[in-house]
Scaffold this motif. Sequence first.
Motif, short mmCIF file in Angstrom:
data_model
loop_
_atom_site.label_atom_id
_atom_site.label_comp_id
_atom_site.label_asym_id
_atom_site.label_seq_id
_atom_site.Cartn_x
_atom_site.Cartn_y
_atom_site.Cartn_z
N ASP B 32 0.84 -1.20 0.00
CA ASP B 32 0.00 0.00 0.00
C ASP B 32 0.88 1.25 0.00
O ASP B 32 1.58 1.54 0.96
N THR B 33 0.85 1.94 -1.12
CA THR B 33 1.68 3.14 -1.23
C THR B 33 0.83 4.42 -1.27
O THR B 33 1.34 5.51 -1.49
N SER B 34 -0.49 4.23 -1.05
CA SER B 34 -1.40 5.38 -1.14
C SER B 34 -1.25 6.34 0.06
O SER B 34 -1.41 7.55 -0.09
N ASN B 35 -0.96 5.76 1.22
CA ASN B 35 -0.81 6.61 2.41
C ASN B 35 0.63 7.12 2.55
O ASN B 35 1.52 6.68 1.83
N THR B 36 0.80 7.98 3.48
CA THR B 36 2.17 8.47 3.74
C THR B 36 3.01 7.37 4.38
O THR B 36 4.22 7.33 4.21
N ASN B 37 2.30 6.50 5.10
CA ASN B 37 3.01 5.35 5.70
C ASN B 37 3.06 4.23 4.67
O ASN B 37 2.04 3.63 4.35
N TYR B 38 4.23 3.97 4.20
CA TYR B 38 4.43 2.91 3.21
C TYR B 38 4.19 1.57 3.89
O TYR B 38 4.80 1.25 4.90
N PHE B 39 3.25 0.76 3.36
CA PHE B 39 2.87 -0.48 4.02
C PHE B 39 3.10 -1.69 3.12
O PHE B 39 2.58 -1.76 2.02
N VAL B 40 3.91 -2.59 3.62
CA VAL B 40 4.18 -3.82 2.87
C VAL B 40 3.90 -5.02 3.77
O VAL B 40 4.38 -5.08 4.90
N GLU B 41 3.10 -5.94 3.25
CA GLU B 41 2.82 -7.16 4.01
C GLU B 41 3.18 -8.37 3.15
O GLU B 41 2.59 -8.59 2.10
N ILE B 42 4.17 -9.10 3.63
CA ILE B 42 4.61 -10.28 2.88
C ILE B 42 4.13 -11.53 3.62
O ILE B 42 4.41 -11.70 4.80
N LYS B 43 3.39 -12.37 2.89
CA LYS B 43 2.84 -13.58 3.52
C LYS B 43 3.57 -14.83 3.01
O LYS B 43 3.66 -15.06 1.80
N PHE B 44 4.08 -15.59 3.95
CA PHE B 44 4.72 -16.85 3.59
C PHE B 44 3.74 -17.99 3.88
O PHE B 44 3.27 -18.13 5.00
N ASN B 45 3.42 -18.72 2.84
CA ASN B 45 2.42 -19.77 3.01
C ASN B 45 3.05 -21.15 3.25
O ASN B 45 4.26 -21.27 3.39
N ARG B 46 2.18 -22.17 3.25
CA ARG B 46 2.63 -23.53 3.55
C ARG B 46 3.57 -24.10 2.48
O ARG B 46 4.32 -25.04 2.74
N LEU B 47 3.47 -23.54 1.28
CA LEU B 47 4.34 -24.05 0.21
C LEU B 47 5.82 -23.84 0.53
O LEU B 47 6.67 -24.63 0.13
N TRP B 48 6.10 -22.76 1.25
CA TRP B 48 7.49 -22.50 1.67
C TRP B 48 7.96 -23.57 2.63
O TRP B 48 9.10 -24.04 2.55
N LEU B 49 7.06 -23.97 3.51
CA LEU B 49 7.37 -25.02 4.47
C LEU B 49 7.63 -26.33 3.74
O LEU B 49 8.59 -27.06 4.05
N LEU B 50 6.77 -26.59 2.74
CA LEU B 50 6.92 -27.80 1.92
C LEU B 50 8.26 -27.77 1.16
O LEU B 50 8.96 -28.78 1.08
N PHE B 51 8.60 -26.57 0.65
CA PHE B 51 9.86 -26.42 -0.08
C PHE B 51 11.06 -26.69 0.83
O PHE B 51 11.99 -27.43 0.45
N ILE B 52 11.02 -26.13 2.02
CA ILE B 52 12.13 -26.34 2.97
C ILE B 52 12.21 -27.82 3.37
O ILE B 52 13.29 -28.41 3.39
N LEU B 53 11.05 -28.41 3.61
CA LEU B 53 10.97 -29.83 3.99
C LEU B 53 11.53 -30.72 2.87
O LEU B 53 12.34 -31.62 3.13
N MET B 54 11.12 -30.43 1.63
CA MET B 54 11.60 -31.21 0.49
C MET B 54 13.10 -31.01 0.27
O MET B 54 13.80 -31.95 -0.10
N SER B 55 13.57 -29.78 0.51
CA SER B 55 15.02 -29.51 0.38
C SER B 55 15.80 -30.37 1.36
O SER B 55 16.85 -30.94 1.00
N ILE B 56 15.29 -30.46 2.58
CA ILE B 56 15.97 -31.28 3.60
C ILE B 56 15.92 -32.76 3.21
O ILE B 56 16.94 -33.46 3.23
N ILE B 57 14.72 -33.21 2.78
CA ILE B 57 14.55 -34.63 2.38
C ILE B 57 15.49 -34.97 1.22
O ILE B 57 16.19 -35.97 1.22
N PHE B 58 15.51 -34.08 0.21
CA PHE B 58 16.35 -34.34 -0.96
C PHE B 58 17.85 -34.28 -0.62
O PHE B 58 18.65 -34.99 -1.22
N SER B 59 18.20 -33.42 0.33
CA SER B 59 19.61 -33.37 0.77
C SER B 59 20.01 -34.69 1.41
O SER B 59 21.11 -35.20 1.14
N ILE B 60 19.11 -35.24 2.21
CA ILE B 60 19.37 -36.55 2.83
C ILE B 60 19.44 -37.64 1.76
O ILE B 60 20.35 -38.47 1.77
#
Lengths: 66, 158
Positions: B32-60
């Motif tokens: 949101d750049t409309s206000n004077t207060n610049y507002f950014v909201e970044i949402k990390f979903n479950r896919l990131w968790l799955l990606f990290i989990l798969m990275s660990i599994i594949f490393s093993i």
Amino acid sequence: MEIVNHVQHYRKQANLTQEKLAQLAHVSRKTINSLERGHYTPSLLLALQISKILNLDINVIFSIKE
Amino acid sequence: MTKIIFEQVVNMILATLLACATATTVLHSTIDTSNTNYFVEIKFNRLWLLFILMSIIFSILRYVYGKVFGQHDGYDTKAAEFSCQDEREQLISQHATKITYRFMTNILAASLAILLFSNLLTNSIMMLRLIPIILIAVCFNLMLLIYLIAWIFYDHNI
């Protein structure tokens, strides 16, 4: 110019299987097979190793065909 | 050849997962750049968790593959898809890399053109956000696939 080899002939004469020759030369069996079929030209190091294993002069096994 | 198939399939799965996770984060995040207060909201979903989990599994899995088959087929976890058992495989790897490089120059040029025209043809902010991610993911997967195909091709012909 191409390099022709008689690895298969001398290998059989030495009673060695492709697998055994590969093992002795520290390469895969596929490499020996490919070399014998003339699909792959070995490096000087491998050519020297093979000639040493087969106890022959390198010129006997490998020659240049013009 | 098995080691290259294993490595590239693993890489493609991870690349796709990473792209999907990035795309969903981009879609659900708000700026949101409309206000004077610049507002950014970044949402990390479950896919990131799955990606990290798969990275660990594949490393093993990579570690286990290297320990079990590494000595037999020359797989090295550090060299990954550039693992070579002997000089013939080193040559195959060089040829496959060359082919991949040639394809990638064309694919990247094409994706640049796609990016240009997609920017001109759409006015949807969501699409504009998603297109670069999709393009990069496609390029990434194509690169891995081309290397794999080239490797198999040269393995049969050399």
